[in-house]
Design a protein around this motif. Structure first.
Motif, PDB file in Angstrom:
ATOM      1  N   UNK A 176       0.827  -1.195   0.000  1.00  0.00           N
ATOM      2  CA  UNK A 176       0.000   0.000   0.000  1.00  0.00           C
ATOM      3  C   UNK A 176       0.868   1.254   0.000  1.00  0.00           C
ATOM      4  N   UNK A 177       1.923   1.257   0.791  1.00  0.00           N
ATOM      5  CA  UNK A 177       2.776   2.438   0.898  1.00  0.00           C
ATOM      6  C   UNK A 177       3.567   2.721  -0.380  1.00  0.00           C
ATOM      7  N   UNK A 178       3.940   1.674  -1.120  1.00  0.00           N
ATOM      8  CA  UNK A 178       4.690   1.913  -2.358  1.00  0.00           C
ATOM      9  C   UNK A 178       3.777   2.189  -3.544  1.00  0.00           C
ATOM     10  N   UNK A 179       2.464   2.126  -3.312  1.00  0.00           N
ATOM     11  CA  UNK A 179       1.530   2.433  -4.392  1.00  0.00           C
ATOM     12  C   UNK A 179       1.201   1.267  -5.292  1.00  0.00           C
ATOM     13  N   UNK A 180       1.439   0.034  -4.837  1.00  0.00           N
ATOM     14  CA  UNK A 180       1.125  -1.132  -5.664  1.00  0.00           C
ATOM     15  C   UNK A 180      -0.359  -1.144  -6.008  1.00  0.00           C
ATOM     16  N   UNK A 181      -0.654  -1.175  -7.300  1.00  0.00           N
ATOM     17  CA  UNK A 181      -2.036  -1.174  -7.757  1.00  0.00           C
ATOM     18  C   UNK A 181      -2.626   0.192  -7.985  1.00  0.00           C
ATOM     19  N   UNK A 182      -1.894   1.259  -7.624  1.00  0.00           N
ATOM     20  CA  UNK A 182      -2.470   2.598  -7.709  1.00  0.00           C
ATOM     21  C   UNK A 182      -2.710   3.049  -9.142  1.00  0.00           C
ATOM     22  N   UNK A 183      -1.904   2.562 -10.077  1.00  0.00           N
ATOM     23  CA  UNK A 183      -2.057   2.972 -11.475  1.00  0.00           C
ATOM     24  C   UNK A 183      -2.774   1.935 -12.325  1.00  0.00           C
TER      25      UNK A 183
ATOM     26  N   UNK B 185      -9.279   5.396  -2.647  1.00  0.00           N
ATOM     27  CA  UNK B 185      -9.636   6.270  -1.528  1.00  0.00           C
ATOM     28  C   UNK B 185      -8.797   7.535  -1.637  1.00  0.00           C
ATOM     29  N   UNK B 186      -9.408   8.610  -2.005  1.00  0.00           N
ATOM     30  CA  UNK B 186      -8.683   9.864  -2.227  1.00  0.00           C
ATOM     31  C   UNK B 186      -9.441  10.993  -1.510  1.00  0.00           C
ATOM     32  N   UNK B 187      -9.281  11.025  -0.189  1.00  0.00           N
ATOM     33  CA  UNK B 187      -9.958  11.999   0.670  1.00  0.00           C
ATOM     34  C   UNK B 187      -8.905  12.794   1.433  1.00  0.00           C
ATOM     35  N   UNK B 188      -9.007  14.106   1.403  1.00  0.00           N
ATOM     36  CA  UNK B 188      -8.092  14.943   2.164  1.00  0.00           C
ATOM     37  C   UNK B 188      -6.722  15.059   1.524  1.00  0.00           C
ATOM     38  N   UNK B 189      -5.764  15.566   2.317  1.00  0.00           N
ATOM     39  CA  UNK B 189      -4.405  15.707   1.808  1.00  0.00           C
ATOM     40  C   UNK B 189      -3.712  14.346   1.814  1.00  0.00           C
ATOM     41  N   UNK B 190      -2.457  14.310   1.395  1.00  0.00           N
ATOM     42  CA  UNK B 190      -1.752  13.031   1.256  1.00  0.00           C
ATOM     43  C   UNK B 190      -1.679  12.266   2.575  1.00  0.00           C
ATOM     44  N   UNK B 191      -1.441  12.979   3.681  1.00  0.00           N
ATOM     45  CA  UNK B 191      -1.334  12.308   4.965  1.00  0.00           C
ATOM     46  C   UNK B 191      -2.669  11.709   5.391  1.00  0.00           C
ATOM     47  N   UNK B 192      -3.745  12.490   5.235  1.00  0.00           N
ATOM     48  CA  UNK B 192      -5.078  11.996   5.604  1.00  0.00           C
ATOM     49  C   UNK B 192      -5.475  10.821   4.723  1.00  0.00           C
ATOM     50  N   UNK B 193      -5.189  10.929   3.447  1.00  0.00           N
ATOM     51  CA  UNK B 193      -5.527   9.862   2.503  1.00  0.00           C
ATOM     52  C   UNK B 193      -4.805   8.568   2.873  1.00  0.00           C
ATOM     53  N   UNK B 194      -3.511   8.665   3.202  1.00  0.00           N
ATOM     54  CA  UNK B 194      -2.742   7.477   3.567  1.00  0.00           C
ATOM     55  C   UNK B 194      -3.283   6.825   4.833  1.00  0.00           C
ATOM     56  N   UNK B 195      -3.660   7.653   5.809  1.00  0.00           N
ATOM     57  CA  UNK B 195      -4.192   7.108   7.056  1.00  0.00           C
ATOM     58  C   UNK B 195      -5.519   6.396   6.821  1.00  0.00           C
ATOM     59  N   UNK B 196      -6.349   6.943   5.946  1.00  0.00           N
ATOM     60  CA  UNK B 196      -7.625   6.295   5.630  1.00  0.00           C
ATOM     61  C   UNK B 196      -7.397   4.993   4.868  1.00  0.00           C
ATOM     62  N   UNK B 197      -6.453   5.000   3.947  1.00  0.00           N
ATOM     63  CA  UNK B 197      -6.158   3.772   3.207  1.00  0.00           C
ATOM     64  C   UNK B 197      -5.706   2.675   4.163  1.00  0.00           C
ATOM     65  N   UNK B 198      -4.869   3.026   5.136  1.00  0.00           N
ATOM     66  CA  UNK B 198      -4.421   2.026   6.098  1.00  0.00           C
ATOM     67  C   UNK B 198      -5.545   1.623   7.057  1.00  0.00           C
ATOM     68  N   UNK B 199      -6.476   2.526   7.322  1.00  0.00           N
ATOM     69  CA  UNK B 199      -7.633   2.175   8.156  1.00  0.00           C
ATOM     70  C   UNK B 199      -8.428   1.050   7.501  1.00  0.00           C
TER      71      UNK B 199
END
Length: 212
Positions: free
Chosen positions: A101-108, A165-179
């Motif tokens: 998730x952190x390296x963006x696997x699947x993001x593109x 999941x693309x909500x808020x700034x990068x930090x908020x988005x990352x925290x939601x993705x990990x949630x």
């Protein structure tokens, strides 16, 4: 014992390497947000001249191919790291998912599938990734820590959807993705859960999206 040290890059080569990394990071951000964006948007986002970009990538398709190949290399590194981990099987699998998730696997994948030609080398690397991931899943199932019906296609689709999941700034988005990954991991760990409906996506289905 005699050791060798790599000579430092010249100033020009070092700057070129930094520019290349800036371009790739900018391209991931730009094309994830808008797959139809022109290549000039990448140069602007990276803060480099368009000529500097074209010296490295002859076209948008060339850049997309390099991004996809780079993403596969990153993913393969993570699955090999997980396979080399001889500690707790569930911790190895869950750590693998978090790092992916952190390296963006699947993001593109969902955004760019079908927008560039898949080379034979990329297709071969995709099979290598598929087999390595299957080995990790098999090991996790044998240890009794992963739902028995989970297959490689399930992992691919889960990672893709987490990156929508693309909500808020990068930090908020990352925290939601990990949630939501934490919730998914609980479901994947539910080895005595009810049978899932339908079969998982096959290699042919996943690969076929790039031929549209």
């Amino acid at each position: 014992m005699e050791t060798t040290t790599r000579a430092p890059m010249s100033g020009r080569k070092a700057q070129a390497a930094r520019n290349d990394e800036l371009i790739r990071e900018a391209a991931r951000a730009v094309f994830t947000a808008d797959p139809g964006a022109p290549i000039s948007a990448v140069a602007e986002h990276a803060g480099v001249g368009i000529s500097a970009l074209y010296r490295r990538y002859k076209s948008k398709e060339d850049l997309l191919q390099r991004l996809a190949d780079d993403g596969m290399d990153r993913y393969l590194t993570e699955v090999e790291t997980a396979l080399a981990d001889e500690g707790d099987p569930w911790a190895a699998f869950a750590g693998f998912m978090r790092r992916c998730l952190d390296i963006g696997a699947g993001s593109l994948t969902m955004r760019l599938a079908g927008s560039f030609e898949v080379t034979e080398a990329m297709s071969n690397k995709g099979r290598e990734i598929h087999l390595a991931t299957q080995r990790l899943l098999d090991r996790s199932k044998e240890a009794g820590v992963l739902r028995p019906e989970i297959e490689v296609g399930d992992i691919s689709v889960l990672l893709e959807h987490l990156h929508t999941i693309r909500i808020g700034d990068d930090d908020r988005m990352n925290r939601l993705q990990h949630r939501y990954l934490a919730l998914m991991l609980d479901a994947l760990h539910l080895t005595d859960g009810g049978e899932l409906p339908g079969p998982p996506p096959s290699w042919q289905e996943l690969r076929g999206r790039y031929d549209d």
